[in-house]
Design a protein around this motif. Structure first.
Motif, mmCIF file in Angstrom:
data_model
loop_
_atom_site.group_PDB
_atom_site.id
_atom_site.type_symbol
_atom_site.label_atom_id
_atom_site.label_comp_id
_atom_site.label_asym_id
_atom_site.label_seq_id
_atom_site.Cartn_x
_atom_site.Cartn_y
_atom_site.Cartn_z
ATOM 1 N N SER A 24 -70.039 32.695 112.473
ATOM 2 C CA SER A 24 -70.413 32.401 110.920
ATOM 3 C C SER A 24 -71.956 32.334 110.671
ATOM 4 O O SER A 24 -72.489 33.003 109.963
ATOM 5 N N GLU A 25 -72.671 31.529 111.779
ATOM 6 C CA GLU A 25 -74.175 31.590 111.465
ATOM 7 C C GLU A 25 -74.900 32.936 111.894
ATOM 8 O O GLU A 25 -75.919 33.215 111.212
ATOM 9 N N ARG A 39 -74.175 35.168 109.081
ATOM 10 C CA ARG A 39 -75.317 34.736 107.886
ATOM 11 C C ARG A 39 -76.512 35.026 108.202
ATOM 12 O O ARG A 39 -77.333 35.746 107.368
ATOM 13 N N THR A 88 -78.583 38.075 106.448
ATOM 14 C CA THR A 88 -80.100 37.791 105.820
ATOM 15 C C THR A 88 -81.091 39.086 106.163
ATOM 16 O O THR A 88 -81.807 39.300 105.201
#
Length: 195
Positions: free
Chosen positions: A126-127, A130, A134
């Motif tokens: 998930s990180e 993200r 970004t």
């Protein structure tokens, strides 16, 4: 063995009866000498036979006793072996239960570790997603800015080309104007000289 004892008792009783009969026959020996001797020989032979039978029965009893003792020792040894095997079986069953419990604990621990790893992997994924989003957003912004800059550069290039053309036209016009003025001046000069 009980039967042998009974036979022995019976033979002893019979022997006692025979001995009494011998005593009685001895009492009558004077009246029946030859008959008494025959009877005594028969009784002596019977007595010897019975004594041999008693000895045989005694030997059989002793042999049976030895066999019984041997069988009792074998039974005792077999019981000890059975007890040892039962004890070993209980020990093995205890070890199996202990190992089974440890295996269950290890499985549970492994399941917990696998669950933690999956959760950590999901969080990491998930990180990373993200961060990727970004970076992709920043990249899209940079690409948009790049497109704007390209468009601005193209626009400025077009303006410069147009200004260059206008400057060339102005220079050309100025040259033509100067040439015309020079022609007029030369004409005026000729006129003045002709005067």
């Amino acid at each position: 063995m009980e039967k042998t004892v009974q036979e022995k008792v019976h033979l002893c009783q019979k022997l006692a009866g025979l001995e009494a009969e011998v005593a009685e026959l001895r009492a009558e020996k004077e009246n029946s000498g030859a008959q008494v001797e025959n009877v005594q020989r028969i009784q002596v032979r019977q007595l010897a036979e019975m004594q041999a039978t008693v000895r045989s029965l005694e030997a059989g009893k002793h042999s049976a006793k030895l066999q019984a003792e041997c069988l009792e020792k074998e039974l005792q040894s077999s019981n000890e072996q059975n007890n040892n095997l039962i004890s070993k079986l209980h020990n093995v069953e205890g070890e199996i239960n202990t190992l089974t419990s440890k295996v269950k604990e290890l499985k549970h621990s492994n399941n917990l570790e696998i669950t933690d790893i999956k959760l950590e992997a999901a969080r990491g994924k998930s990180e990373l997603e993200r961060e990727r989003n970004t970076i992709q957003s920043e990249l899209d912004g940079l690409q948009s800015d790049n497109e704007i800059l390209k468009s601005s550069v193209e626009h400025h290039k077009a303006l410069l080309v147009e200004k260059d053309h206008e400057l060339i036209r102005k220079v050309q016009a100025a040259k033509e104007e100067g040439y015309q003025k020079l022609v007029v001046l030369q004409d005026e000069k000729l006129e003045l000289e002709n005067r």
